[in-house]
Structure formats: C-alpha cells, structure tokens
Design an enzyme around this catalytic site. Structure first.
Site, short mmCIF file in Angstrom:
data_model
loop_
_atom_site.label_atom_id
_atom_site.label_comp_id
_atom_site.label_asym_id
_atom_site.label_seq_id
_atom_site.Cartn_x
_atom_site.Cartn_y
_atom_site.Cartn_z
N TYR A 33 8.46 -5.37 54.97
CA TYR A 33 7.65 -5.26 55.85
C TYR A 33 5.59 -4.52 56.27
O TYR A 33 5.79 -4.08 54.99
CB TYR A 33 8.33 -4.65 57.33
CG TYR A 33 8.13 -3.08 57.00
CD1 TYR A 33 8.94 -2.06 55.82
CD2 TYR A 33 7.19 -2.22 57.53
CE1 TYR A 33 8.68 -1.57 55.81
CE2 TYR A 33 7.43 -1.36 57.39
CZ TYR A 33 7.64 -0.16 57.02
OH TYR A 33 6.96 1.26 56.17
N LYS A 148 7.39 -2.03 50.00
CA LYS A 148 7.89 -1.84 51.22
C LYS A 148 8.71 -2.24 51.89
O LYS A 148 8.56 -3.23 52.26
CB LYS A 148 6.40 -2.24 52.43
CG LYS A 148 5.82 -1.20 53.05
CD LYS A 148 4.71 -1.40 53.37
CE LYS A 148 4.66 -0.67 55.08
NZ LYS A 148 4.69 0.46 55.06
N GLU A 181 4.30 11.38 48.57
CA GLU A 181 4.07 10.96 49.91
C GLU A 181 4.91 11.64 51.34
O GLU A 181 5.41 12.31 51.32
CB GLU A 181 3.62 9.79 49.55
CG GLU A 181 5.40 8.56 49.97
CD GLU A 181 5.57 7.85 49.67
OE1 GLU A 181 3.72 6.80 50.23
OE2 GLU A 181 5.90 6.56 49.31
N LEU A 206 4.05 4.46 48.41
CA LEU A 206 3.68 3.24 48.64
C LEU A 206 2.51 3.52 48.20
O LEU A 206 2.10 4.46 48.61
CB LEU A 206 4.49 3.34 49.98
CG LEU A 206 3.80 1.54 50.74
CD1 LEU A 206 3.97 0.24 50.00
CD2 LEU A 206 3.71 1.70 52.19
#
Ligand code: PDD
Length: 294
Positions: A33, A148, A181, A206
């Site tokens: 996505y 992702k 993250e 990411l």
C-alpha cells in the site's frame, strides 16, 4: 459529499465498494500500500510514493495492476471525484489478487487495485507543533519492514499499546536495544551536540517519503545529519526528538517512556524542520496544477 472509492476499474460509492472474500490481501496480507497526502487538490510527493509502490510490488513479485500512466490518471480522478480537498489522504492498496486459498502464488490472476480518499482538517501549524509522548516496545515485525506491505499486525498492536499508555506513538526496538522506527512513522533524535540522527534506510525500516524529504531539508538548513542507528538510552538523553510520516508531518516528542525530552515544547531544530516541511508541502500545492484542473 459522498466518498468515492476505486475498485478494479470502477469508481463506486465507498459504502458499496467490495473486494472478494478470497482476496489474498484479506487472507494472507499478500499486498502492499501507499498513503499519500493531498494538499489543495495536489498529491504531495506523488512520484516518490509511486516509485516506492513500484519497488514494494517488485520485491513481492506482485504484478503492476495497470500501466503507470493509467495509475496516474486514476489517482487524479480519485482526487477530483472526492472534491479535490484542501487536505486529505489518498490510500492505494494492491494485492496479488483473488484465488482459492493456497499459500503459493496462484497463476493467471490479476492483482486487486483499491483506492480511497479521506478528507481531513487542514494541518495547522498550531496543532502540528504540539509535542506528544512515545513509548518503546520490542520490534516484533518480520525482517522486511522496508517493504510497505499491508501486514501490519505488530504495528497495530504497538499503536494500541501507545494509546492505552496515554502516548501517541510506539517506537519499536531491535534486539540490540536500538530504535528502528515508529509503528507508522520514522524516528529521529537531535543530540546535545546538535547532530540530527535517524536510522539508515536499510532493511530494518520503511524508507519514509517524509524521512527522505526531511533529510534533504535538514542538510539544506545546514544541520549536521547522521544516518545511523541509535539506542533507547541515547534517545532518552537527546535534546530533541521527533518522528516523521505522511500523517504525522514532523511531530515533536515530549517524552520517551518516563523520560522527558526537552521542556515539553517543540525544540528549535524540530521547529525549523517542521516549518521547512510545511513550506515544502505548501510550495508543491501552490506550484502544481491541482488534479481537478488538469
Ligand atoms: N505509514 N514507518 C512506517 C512503519 C510507516 O507505516 C510509515 C507510514 C512511515 C513513514 O513513511 P512516509 O513518510 O512515507 O509516510 C514509516 C503510513 C502513513 C500509514 O501506514 O498510514
């Protein structure tokens, strides 16, 4: 105004939008996505988002559902049909497609392409600059969070834990006690010496589009930038901390677990970066042709 979704070639009212129950996105999280911000009818950093979408699809060997040219036309049409909002988010999902449940890739099926648009209040500086708390939690994800993928269960659980702890985001921690993250954002700290630090975009995070833009802006502002891993202990001693993402912009952090960062207000460098990022968004919105008027 009713929300219009796109599903495999058709623009439909969102409440009537459907995918098959044997869609592999639903059964295996076998899909990818993107979330792209819309400002004044303009998709912000769209090329970077499409570049990353292409890369995620390639990594998982999912076919590109329509030509890139056609995809850009659909994106523009989605913004237009949803009223080219002053601010909003466009969501794109591509899954491997629909087939009787079987782990191996099915052959001869077309990928599923779905898009939605959500209109939101325009991001006001007064709101964006408010600091929030983060908690730290073990990073339970698979070893390819650089893709992702829609497989977001550890992210969902981390964010829920943050909410329940009265925090806004959870920063995920690897086996060496270093922060990878956030659950939906990239983590940054600014050391006492003024070094702006964020983890390198290897396979452990990411590579956020906002991260890439903010890195460029920070260098342009003359800040000392290091892409290196940092520990939880180092983060708790930082002078400033913040996180970046399409929905978060540049969000100052007031607290990591029980440790206060700075004086609870946005720090000077974070403020500089937030303002620079806002200027970047507004400049694109002003200089690009809004999709509705193309
Ligand atoms: N999330 N890291 C993770 C795990 C993310 O899910 C995101 C974005 C980011 C920031 O990436 P970007 O700057 O390209 O938005 C970092 C989106 C917004 C989401 O899942 O809603």
């Amino acid at each position: 105004m009713s929300r219009i979704a796109y599903v495999n070639g058709a623009y439909v009212h969102q409440r009537a939008a459907r995918v098959h129950i044997e869609d592999r996105g639903f059964q295996f999280a076998d899909g990818v996505y993107e979330v792209c911000a819309i400002r004044r009818g303009v998709l912000i950093d769209m090329d970077l988002h499409l570049e990353r979408l292409a890369w995620s699809l390639d990594q998982l060997r999912i076919d590109v559902p329509v030509s890139w040219r056609a995809l850009r036309i659909i994106l523009a049409e989605m913004v237009r049909r949803n009223g080219a909002p002053a601010f909003g988010l466009l969501y794109i999902q591509v899954t491997r497609g629909t087939a009787p449940r079987n782990h191996a890739f099915p052959t001869g099926i077309a990928p599923t392409l779905v898009m939605t648009v959500r209109t939101l209040p325009a991001p006001a500086y007064a709101v964006l600059q408010r600091s929030v708390a983060v908690i730290t939690r073990p990073d339970l994800r698979w070893r390819r969070p650089d893709i992702k993928s829609v497989s977001l269960l550890p992210n969902v659980l981390g964010k829920q834990e943050a909410m329940e702890a009265g925090a806004y985001e959870a920063w995920l921690v690897d086996d060496e006690q270093r922060i990878t993250e956030g659950t939906a954002s990239n983590a940054w700290i600014i050391s006492r010496e003024g070094e702006v630090i964020t983890r390198p975009a290897d396979r452990s995070i990411l590579n956020g589009i906002t991260r890439r833009v903010v890195l460029r802006l920070a260098r342009r502002l003359g800040l000392v930038v290091s892409e290196r891993a940092f520990s939880v202990a180092e983060a708790k001693q930082a002078r400033e901390a913040f996180f970046t993402g399409t929905t978060a912009f540049v969000k100052p952090v007031s607290r990591i677990d029980d440790t206060a960062i700075g004086n609870g207000e946005i720090g000077p460098h974070t403020d500089e970066l937030l303002r620079a990022y806002l200027a970047h968004v507004e400049a694109q919105a002003a200089n690009s042709v809004p999709v509705a008027r193309r």
